[in-house]
Enzyme design. Structure first.
Site, short mmCIF file in Angstrom:
data_model
loop_
_atom_site.label_atom_id
_atom_site.label_comp_id
_atom_site.label_asym_id
_atom_site.label_seq_id
_atom_site.Cartn_x
_atom_site.Cartn_y
_atom_site.Cartn_z
N HIS A 122 0.84 -1.20 0.00
CA HIS A 122 0.00 0.00 0.00
C HIS A 122 0.87 1.24 0.00
CE1 HIS A 122 -3.61 2.40 0.71
NE2 HIS A 122 -2.80 3.17 1.41
N SER A 127 -7.56 3.76 8.64
CA SER A 127 -8.21 3.56 7.35
C SER A 127 -7.45 2.54 6.50
CB SER A 127 -8.29 4.90 6.60
OG SER A 127 -8.76 4.72 5.28
N LYS A 182 -8.55 -1.88 5.75
CA LYS A 182 -8.66 -2.55 4.45
C LYS A 182 -7.68 -3.71 4.35
CE LYS A 182 -8.29 1.45 2.14
NZ LYS A 182 -8.74 2.58 2.97
N ARG A 228 -13.61 12.44 5.00
CA ARG A 228 -12.32 13.09 5.30
C ARG A 228 -11.87 13.95 4.13
NH1 ARG A 228 -8.81 8.30 5.82
NH2 ARG A 228 -7.11 9.81 5.85
N ASP A 284 -15.24 2.44 6.71
CA ASP A 284 -14.06 3.17 6.23
C ASP A 284 -14.36 3.84 4.90
OD1 ASP A 284 -11.18 3.87 6.06
OD2 ASP A 284 -11.29 2.56 4.32
#
Length: 301
Positions: free
Chosen positions: A82, A183, A187, A168, A161
Site C-alpha cells: 500500500h 483507514s 482494508k 475526510r 471506512d
C-alpha cells in the site's frame, strides 16, 4: 450514545472508550449518525488526535462494519503493498501482476483519488470495461485463478471506512495520522494477509511533508499489523517530484504496462523493485533482497 457529548469530549482533549468508538462507527455505517456530526468529530480528532488504543478501536470497528476476504484456503503467501499516495504513483499496477507471477497471492484493495493524488482504481478504470467493484467471492475466485485481484471497497467490505474516507476528503481532515493508519490497515486486515509492505511517501508532494510525521505513521501501521497477526514493513520513498514520466489515469496505466514489458522510467522501476523485494522476502520466497530483485528481473524478461 449521545453523539454531541462524544464530540465535546474529543474537542476538549478527552479520550473516547473503545466501546463508544465501536458504537459510533457502526451507527454511522448504518446511516444512524448524520455526516455533519461525524464531520464535527473528525475535525475534533484533527486537532486533538487519537491515542493508540483509540486508533485500534476505530480500526476494529471499521472491520466489524462489513465482511472480510476469506483467503485461508489459498496455498501460497498473501502479501499486499500500500502507498500513501503521490503524483504519478502507478507502482501498484506493476507490482500486483509481477509479484503474483512469482507465486504470491496479491489481494490489493485500493482507493480512489484522495486530495491531490490519483487513485489506483481511477487509473484502472480508464481501461474500457475494467471492473473493480468485485464482491468478496469474486475476488477470492480470481486470486485462486490468476494470483491477484485489484478491487474497491464495496458495501460488503469495511463500508464504514469507505464512508469515512470520502468524508475526510470533503472536510479537509485527510492529514491525521491515526485516521490514515486506521483507514489503511482496516482494508489490509480485511484481506486476510500474511504480510504487508507500506510505501510511505516523503516530500513536497506527499500528504505528510514532515519526516517525523511519516515515521510516526509508519510505526502506527506496523503496530496495528503486529496486533492483528500481519507482519508489516515500511519503506520511505521520494515524492518531491512525480514518480515516472506519466501523470494522468490512462497515461499512467500505459507507463505501468511499459514497465512490465521491460521498459519504463528508471525511478519507477527502482521503487517498484524495492517494494517488490520486501514482498518476496516477507513471503519467504527469497532470502535476500538481491535474490528477490533477480527473481523480478527474470519475470520481466
Amino acid at each position: 450514545m449521545i453523539v454531541p457529548r462524544l464530540i465535546e469530549r474529543k474537542r476538549d482533549g478527552e479520550r473516547l472508550e473503545a466501546r463508544e468508538l465501536r458504537e459510533l462507527v457502526l451507527a454511522y455505517s448504518a446511516d444512524r449518525v448524520p455526516d455533519y456530526q461525524m464531520a464535527a468529530l473528525l475535525m475534533a480528532i484533527y486537532f486533538r488526535g487519537l491515542d493508540r488504543t483509540e486508533m485500534n478501536a476505530l480500526m476494529e470497528a471499521m472491520l466489524e462494519s462489513g465482511k472480510r476476504l476469506d483467503l485461508s484456503r489459498l496455498p501460497m503467501p498473501r502479501i499486499d503493498k500500500h502507498s500513501t499516495g503521490g503524483v504519478g504513483d502507478k507502482v501498484s499496477i506493476v507490482l500486483a501482476p509481477l509479484i503474483a507471477s512469482l507465486g504470491v497471492a496479491v489481494p490489493m484493495m485500493s482507493g480512489r483519488g484522495l486530495g491531490h493524488t490519483g487513485g489506483t482504481l481511477d487509473k484502472l478504470e480508464s481501461i474500457p470495461g475494467f471492473r473493480t467493484a468485485l464482491a468478496p467471492a469474486e475476488a477470492e475466485k480470481q486470486l485462486a485463478r490468476i494470483g491477484c485481484a485489484m478491487l474497491s471497497q464495496t458495501a460488503e467490505i469495511v463500508p464504514a471506512d469507505r464512508k469515512l474516507y470520502a468524508l475526510r476528503d470533503a472536510t479537509a481532515t485527510v492529514e491525521v495520522i491515526p485516521l490514515i493508519a486506521a483507514s489503511i490497515m482496516s482494508k489490509k486486515i480485511a484481506e486476510s494477509l500474511t504480510g504487508l509492505v507500506l510505501d510511505i511517501k516523503r516530500g513536497s508532494g506527499s500528504f505528510l511533508p514532515k519526516l517525523d510525521d511519516e515515521l510516526e505513521l509508519a510505526q502506527a501501521m506496523i503496530d496495528l499489523g503486529a496486533q492483528h497477526g500481519c507482519p508489516t514493513v515500511a519503506l520511505v520513498t521520494a515524492m518531491d517530484r512525480p514518480l515516472g514520466h506519466a501523470c494522468g489515469n490512462a497515461l499512467e496505466v500505459a507507463e505501468a504496462i511499459a514497465v512490465l514489458k521491460g521498459a519504463g522510467p528508471p525511478d519507477l522501476v527502482e521503487v517498484t523493485y524495492a517494494l517488490g523485494a520486501e514482498m518476496l522476502v516477507l513471503a519467504t520466497l527469497a532470502s535476500t533482497r538481491e535474490g528477490a530483485r533477480a527473481m523480478m528481473d527474470g519475470a520481466i524478461r
